[in-house]
Design a protein around this motif. Structure first.
Motif, PDB file in Angstrom:
ATOM      1  N   TYR A  20     -17.969  30.724  37.969  1.00 20.70           N
ATOM      2  CA  TYR A  20     -17.344  30.717  36.733  1.00 20.70           C
ATOM      3  C   TYR A  20     -16.133  29.619  36.626  1.00 20.70           C
ATOM      4  CZ  TYR A  20     -14.598  32.584  32.674  1.00 20.70           C
ATOM      5  OH  TYR A  20     -13.923  32.814  31.431  1.00 20.70           O
TER       6      TYR A  20
ATOM      7  N   PRO B  33     -13.609  27.896  34.321  1.00 21.86           N
ATOM      8  CA  PRO B  33     -12.951  27.681  32.719  1.00 21.86           C
ATOM      9  C   PRO B  33     -12.727  26.359  32.498  1.00 21.86           C
ATOM     10  CG  PRO B  33     -11.534  28.878  34.333  1.00 21.86           C
ATOM     11  CD  PRO B  33     -12.724  28.512  35.107  1.00 21.86           C
TER      12      PRO B  33
ATOM     13  N   GLU C  63      -5.910  34.110  28.591  1.00 28.18           N
ATOM     14  CA  GLU C  63      -7.312  33.879  27.852  1.00 28.18           C
ATOM     15  C   GLU C  63      -8.580  33.979  28.710  1.00 28.18           C
ATOM     16  OE1 GLU C  63      -5.416  29.839  27.692  1.00 28.18           O
ATOM     17  OE2 GLU C  63      -4.844  31.917  27.481  1.00 28.18           O
ATOM     18  N   THR C  64      -8.342  33.282  30.019  1.00 32.08           N
ATOM     19  CA  THR C  64      -9.425  33.156  30.785  1.00 32.08           C
ATOM     20  C   THR C  64      -9.545  34.529  31.510  1.00 32.08           C
ATOM     21  OG1 THR C  64      -8.635  30.770  31.408  1.00 32.08           O
ATOM     22  CG2 THR C  64     -10.161  32.137  33.101  1.00 32.08           C
TER      23      THR C  64
ATOM     24  N   ASP D 262     -11.301  36.855  29.284  1.00 30.72           N
ATOM     25  CA  ASP D 262     -12.882  36.391  29.115  1.00 30.72           C
ATOM     26  C   ASP D 262     -13.641  36.913  30.186  1.00 30.72           C
ATOM     27  OD1 ASP D 262     -15.203  34.913  27.619  1.00 30.72           O
ATOM     28  OD2 ASP D 262     -14.858  33.929  29.259  1.00 30.72           O
TER      29      ASP D 262
ATOM     30  N   LYS E 107     -14.193  40.677  29.726  1.00 37.30           N
ATOM     31  CA  LYS E 107     -15.474  40.841  28.779  1.00 37.30           C
ATOM     32  C   LYS E 107     -16.599  40.754  29.442  1.00 37.30           C
ATOM     33  CE  LYS E 107     -12.720  39.532  24.642  1.00 37.30           C
ATOM     34  NZ  LYS E 107     -12.667  38.545  23.434  1.00 37.30           N
ATOM     35  N   LEU E 108     -16.582  39.566  30.253  1.00 36.35           N
ATOM     36  CA  LEU E 108     -17.902  39.248  31.140  1.00 36.35           C
ATOM     37  C   LEU E 108     -18.165  40.456  31.967  1.00 36.35           C
ATOM     38  CD1 LEU E 108     -20.107  37.313  32.077  1.00 36.35           C
ATOM     39  CD2 LEU E 108     -18.412  36.170  33.454  1.00 36.35           C
TER      40      LEU E 108
ATOM     41  N   GLU F 284     -23.193  34.017  26.267  1.00 39.56           N
ATOM     42  CA  GLU F 284     -22.241  34.028  25.256  1.00 39.56           C
ATOM     43  C   GLU F 284     -20.764  33.828  25.725  1.00 39.56           C
ATOM     44  OE1 GLU F 284     -22.398  38.238  25.068  1.00 39.56           O
ATOM     45  OE2 GLU F 284     -24.612  38.307  23.975  1.00 39.56           O
ATOM     46  N   HIS F 285     -20.672  33.370  27.158  1.00 38.12           N
ATOM     47  CA  HIS F 285     -19.257  32.986  27.627  1.00 38.12           C
ATOM     48  C   HIS F 285     -19.239  31.459  27.953  1.00 38.12           C
ATOM     49  CE1 HIS F 285     -17.420  37.299  27.972  1.00 38.12           C
ATOM     50  NE2 HIS F 285     -19.061  37.425  28.072  1.00 38.12           N
TER      51      HIS F 285
ATOM     52  N   GLU G 272     -16.520  29.318  26.907  1.00 38.01           N
ATOM     53  CA  GLU G 272     -15.210  29.380  27.408  1.00 38.01           C
ATOM     54  C   GLU G 272     -15.040  28.882  28.874  1.00 38.01           C
ATOM     55  OE1 GLU G 272     -12.490  30.711  26.117  1.00 38.01           O
ATOM     56  OE2 GLU G 272     -13.546  31.129  24.070  1.00 38.01           O
TER      57      GLU G 272
END
Length: 677
Positions: A75, A77, A85-86, A89, A92-93, A234-235, A238
């Motif tokens: 990942y 970002p 915000e990272t 996210d 959520k992931l 979906e990510h 970001e």
């Protein structure tokens, strides 16, 4: 071909062409029906040596230290890795991944225990473990800990702090493990002594059941990986995400094999039809050879499905080879039929077909047999897919020979009039005549050229190696390549290698002598009571070899040596654990008493993460888990394994019987060495 055999052949095939064609069609349909059971295999099990002692040891170590299947998601970002915000996210992931049915857990920087942000003591652990999600966490201190921690650096967070990793752990499949264990136990027992009839029957049953279940599990993994990729998509706005791990490689390899079967087969088919059309330009000389090629491939797909042989990376090109070999046999007959127009002027069609078969039967049989022998030589391999590939081609070529001398002439007999093809440009004729003229008139020069070629070949053979980077098997545009390269470069390497170090044999000898002394000595009871109290107080540190303050320097020395090799990436071991324990001990040196206290007070989650993967329950065996950088240009697998084994004994001072090397790196090297031999 002897006259008696030819007369039988003529009465069956040439005089009853419709019956012959019908019989062949029924055979092809009957066997081809089982093509529905045809399936592909790209699992690690499909590329392992049979009866490999390293494989047996590898499975033993996996049982002892655990080896759940997992995926790695890198990942990267667009903003700061620790920005709110990272992290949101990432949350959520992680939540989306946990909703996938077969996913057991997800581990990322949000879940990593923090002991230096700020520094905590052993007593603080009772208040709970702090993570990035804790309300009072200092993000700047956490950033430093991830960057400098011997456990987390180059594993969870890259050195440039731009990339992190998520480990997606799948649930343990008990049915798969049970079937695999039972099958392997029966196979190993068969190596030592013949199985009973009941055991042989059970082995066949459990092998078939394992194959069915593993296929079902592979299909389920493909669905899961597709779901995970959809979640990752979906990510992507970001961050940049790549998927890695053995399950993903297996799934993608199966897709690659399926694609190769289709693309190679179609490509060869188009090429062959084009060449037949260009050279022969007559419908019968195109339809009949291609009918034989198509029939051979359908038969083999059905045959493989019928007997349960799996097509792997090794055998995925069997369709192309079978098409080419079948066509070559048919082309010999077509060319011979054309030659008979000049040799037998005025002969009828049936006579020409008979003479075509009579003159080409023996040469074609010898051609097929020599090719079959070449593929049969693969049976000397120790690699099951290579052995299966040899059988596949031997059986396929045998059936191609039958088709060429049954279906092709029977179909040709349905035509009543002879048809000749006349090439407009005899290119091959010019080439062969030029070669013949050269050989006849320049014999010494020809010999000299080929002696020179032979000498160059001998020199080249001596320079052959089997060093092959796994990453180079894939195009640089594929996700496998890009993911492996990123993990290699930033997250500690890809290919796992385990160094298992046992206790010094003299340690057990000394303990036996102490026990014998206590049994014989009349005053031993008092000493035994005192020693037992000390041992109980010291716990594991008082009874084991490696979990002892005396062995910490040796463990760190081994760890630092492995970490210093240019081919190795991240190294984890009990030395890593001892570093963290020393931090919990206020940076004070660890003695046996403090080791015992810390071991007893550690939470279950910490012990599970820092002890069980790297030390046996009795403390007499340790595991150094490292990952090799597969993209390293200087990587030489066999030489690296020999160097590690040699250095651990000569430089570190371990005894040869203490050191064992295992892991996928070792098994893959064994396969390469077997292929080379």
């Amino acid at each position: 071909m002897s006259d008696k055999i030819f007369k039988i052949y003529e009465s069956i095939v040439l005089r009853r062409p419709l019956m012959t064609i019908l019989a062949m069609i029924l055979l092809i349909i009957g066997v081809g029906y089982f093509a529905k059971d045809f399936h592909l295999d790209a699992s690690a099990d499909s590329l392992l040596l049979e009866n490999d002692q390293d494989l047996k040891y590898f499975r033993t170590i996996n049982d002892r230290y655990g080896s759940n299947e997992f995926l790695i998601i890198s990942y990267t970002p667009g903003s700061d890795l620790y920005a709110p915000e990272t992290l949101a996210d990432l949350q959520k992931l992680r939540s989306s991944l946990l909703n996938v049915e077969r996913v057991d857990s997800v581990f990322c920087i949000l879940d990593a225990p923090l002991i230096d942000s700020p520094r905590i003591s052993l007593s603080d652990l009772s208040n709970g473990i702090r993570t990035l999600e804790s309300p009072d966490i200092d993000t700047d201190l956490a950033r430093k800990e991830f960057l400098h921690s011997s456990l987390y650096k180059d594993l969870l967070v890259s050195a440039d702090e731009k990339t992190t990793a998520l480990q997606v752990n799948f649930k343990q499949d008990e049915t798969y493990d049970r079937l695999l264990k039972e099958r392997n136990q029966l196979r190993e027992k068969r190596l030592e002594a013949p199985l009973t009839a009941a055991e042989e029957e059970r082995l066949d049953q459990v092998s078939a059941e394992f194959d069915r279940y593993s296929k079902k599990l592979t299909d389920a993994e493909a669905v899961d990986i597709a779901t995970i990729r959809a979640i990752m998509a979906e990510h992507q706005g970001e961050a940049e995400l790549f998927l890695g791990g053995l399950p993903m490689i297996v799934t993608d390899m199966i897709d690659f094999i399926r694609h190769d079967l289709a693309s190679f087969g179609l490509g060869v088919l188009v090429f062959l039809v084009s060449m037949l059309l260009l050279i022969f330009r007559r419908p019968r000389w195109i339809v009949l050879p291609m009918l034989c090629c198509f029939s051979a491939v359908v038969f083999m797909f059905g045959f493989l499905g019928l007997i349960g042989w799996k097509v792997t990376v090794v055998s995925s090109n069997f369709t192309s080879l079978l098409l080419i070999i079948t066509l070559s046999l048919c082309v010999h007959l077509v060319v011979r039929y054309n030659e008979l127009h000049e040799e037998l002027p005025g002969a009828d069609h049936a006579t020409m077909v008979q003479e075509m078969i009579r003159s080409k039967a023996v040469p074609s049989i010898y051609t097929a047999l020599t090719t079959i022998v070449a593929f049969i030589s693969l049976l000397t391999s120790d690699i099951r897919p290579v052995i299966d590939f040899g059988w596949m081609m031997a059986i396929g070529i045998s059936f191609s020979l039958v088709l060429s001398f049954a279906l092709f002439p029977a179909g040709l007999m349905l035509y009543k009039n002879p048809v000749r093809f006349a090439p407009r440009y005899d290119v091959t004729g010019k080439i062969t005549r030029t070669c013949a003229h050269w050989v006849e008139n320049r014999g010494p020069a020809t010999l000299l050229i080929f002696v020179a070629l032979a000498m160059i070949s001998v020199v080249g053979i001596t320079r052959l190696t089997v060093e092959n980077r796994f990453i180079d098997y894939f195009k640089s545009t594929t996700e496998i390549y890009r993911g492996m390269e990123l993990i290699d470069r930033k997250l500690g390497g890809t290919t796992p290698l385990d160094i298992i170090v046992d206790a010094d044999p003299d340690f057990f000898t000394a303990r036996k002598e102490e026990a014998a002394f206590e049994d014989d000595d009349t005053f031993a009871d008092d000493f035994a009571d005192a020693f037992g109290e000390q041992e109980a107080e010291a716990g594991l540190s008082g009874s084991s070899y490696w979990y002892s303050s005396y062995q910490i320097p040796t463990l760190k020395k081994i760890h630092d040596y492995l970490d210093g090799l240019p081919e190795t990436g991240k190294v984890l071991s009990m030395a890593t654990t001892f570093d963290l324990m020393q931090q919990l001990n206020g940076d004070e040196p660890l003695d046996n008493l403090s080791l015992a206290v810390i071991h007893k007070k550690l939470p279950e989650s910490i012990e599970k993460a820092l002890f069980r993967p790297y030390m046996s329950d009795d403390g007499n065996q340790v595991r150094f888990s490292l990952r090799v950088i597969d993209s390293e240009p200087s990587l030489h697998r066999d030489a690296l394994l020999k160097q590690i084994r040699s250095d651990l004994t000569e430089k570190i001072g371990l005894k040869p019987e203490q050191v064992h090397l295992t892991g996928m790196f070792v098994l893959y090297n064994n396969v390469l060495q077997s292929l080379f031999s």
